[in-house]
Design a protein around this motif. Sequence first.
Motif, short mmCIF file in Angstrom:
data_model
loop_
_atom_site.label_atom_id
_atom_site.label_comp_id
_atom_site.label_asym_id
_atom_site.label_seq_id
_atom_site.Cartn_x
_atom_site.Cartn_y
_atom_site.Cartn_z
N ASP A 61 23.22 -14.21 1.66
CA ASP A 61 22.78 -14.59 0.32
C ASP A 61 21.52 -13.81 -0.08
N PRO A 62 21.52 -13.17 -1.26
CA PRO A 62 20.35 -12.37 -1.67
C PRO A 62 19.08 -13.20 -1.86
N THR A 63 19.20 -14.44 -2.29
CA THR A 63 18.01 -15.29 -2.45
C THR A 63 17.37 -15.55 -1.10
N ARG A 64 18.18 -15.83 -0.10
CA ARG A 64 17.63 -16.08 1.24
C ARG A 64 17.02 -14.82 1.83
N ARG A 65 17.63 -13.67 1.56
CA ARG A 65 17.04 -12.41 2.04
C ARG A 65 15.68 -12.19 1.39
N LYS A 66 15.56 -12.50 0.10
CA LYS A 66 14.29 -12.34 -0.60
C LYS A 66 13.24 -13.31 -0.03
N ILE A 67 13.65 -14.53 0.27
CA ILE A 67 12.72 -15.49 0.89
C ILE A 67 12.20 -14.93 2.21
N LEU A 68 13.08 -14.35 3.01
CA LEU A 68 12.65 -13.76 4.29
C LEU A 68 11.68 -12.61 4.06
N PRO A 83 3.14 -16.54 5.79
CA PRO A 83 3.74 -17.87 5.71
C PRO A 83 3.44 -18.49 4.34
N LEU A 84 4.40 -19.25 3.80
CA LEU A 84 4.26 -19.86 2.48
C LEU A 84 4.83 -21.26 2.48
N ASN A 85 4.37 -22.09 1.54
CA ASN A 85 5.02 -23.40 1.36
C ASN A 85 6.13 -23.25 0.31
N ALA A 86 6.92 -24.28 0.15
CA ALA A 86 8.08 -24.21 -0.75
C ALA A 86 7.68 -23.93 -2.19
N GLY A 87 6.58 -24.52 -2.63
CA GLY A 87 6.12 -24.28 -4.00
C GLY A 87 5.74 -22.83 -4.22
N GLU A 88 5.07 -22.24 -3.24
CA GLU A 88 4.69 -20.83 -3.35
C GLU A 88 5.93 -19.94 -3.37
N ALA A 104 8.90 -20.85 -4.44
CA ALA A 104 9.61 -21.10 -5.70
C ALA A 104 9.04 -20.28 -6.86
N GLU A 105 7.75 -19.93 -6.81
CA GLU A 105 7.13 -19.15 -7.87
C GLU A 105 7.78 -17.78 -8.06
N TYR A 106 8.46 -17.29 -7.04
CA TYR A 106 9.09 -15.96 -7.11
C TYR A 106 10.51 -15.99 -7.67
N PHE A 107 11.02 -17.18 -7.97
CA PHE A 107 12.42 -17.32 -8.38
C PHE A 107 12.54 -18.10 -9.68
N HIS A 108 13.64 -17.91 -10.36
CA HIS A 108 13.96 -18.65 -11.56
C HIS A 108 15.09 -19.64 -11.27
N ILE A 109 14.91 -20.39 -10.19
CA ILE A 109 15.89 -21.42 -9.83
C ILE A 109 15.11 -22.71 -9.53
N SER A 110 15.82 -23.81 -9.47
CA SER A 110 15.18 -25.11 -9.28
C SER A 110 14.56 -25.24 -7.89
N LYS A 111 13.58 -26.11 -7.80
CA LYS A 111 12.96 -26.36 -6.49
C LYS A 111 13.95 -26.97 -5.50
N PRO A 112 14.86 -27.85 -5.94
CA PRO A 112 15.88 -28.32 -4.99
C PRO A 112 16.74 -27.18 -4.45
N SER A 113 17.01 -26.17 -5.27
CA SER A 113 17.78 -25.01 -4.79
C SER A 113 16.99 -24.24 -3.75
N ILE A 114 15.69 -24.09 -3.98
CA ILE A 114 14.83 -23.42 -2.99
C ILE A 114 14.85 -24.21 -1.69
N SER A 115 14.73 -25.53 -1.79
CA SER A 115 14.77 -26.37 -0.59
C SER A 115 16.08 -26.21 0.16
N HIS A 116 17.18 -26.09 -0.58
CA HIS A 116 18.49 -25.89 0.05
C HIS A 116 18.52 -24.57 0.81
#
Length: 90
Positions: free
Chosen positions: A10-17, A24-29, A31-43
Amino acid sequence: MGDAFKALSDPTRRKILELLQVQPLNAGEIAEYFHISKPSISHHLAILKNSGLIVDERKGQNIIYSIDTTVFQDMMKWFMNFKNMGDNEK
């Protein structure tokens, strides 16, 4: 290792990596790099964590995510063994 390959598909997961490779980052940090919901980031983070590609650590109110290189090392070892098997057949 199969979960890791699935996670990397998944390209989103590759970008997270890629983001976690820098620091190291928290989920909120993250999420700032994406235009998707925070629950999607958590997933996506859950998939990466379940595959062993990242780890989390609670620091106060935050959960900090970072890369775990163990699975990457196993994958590289597998790739190198696979390549060496191909070289021996030539």
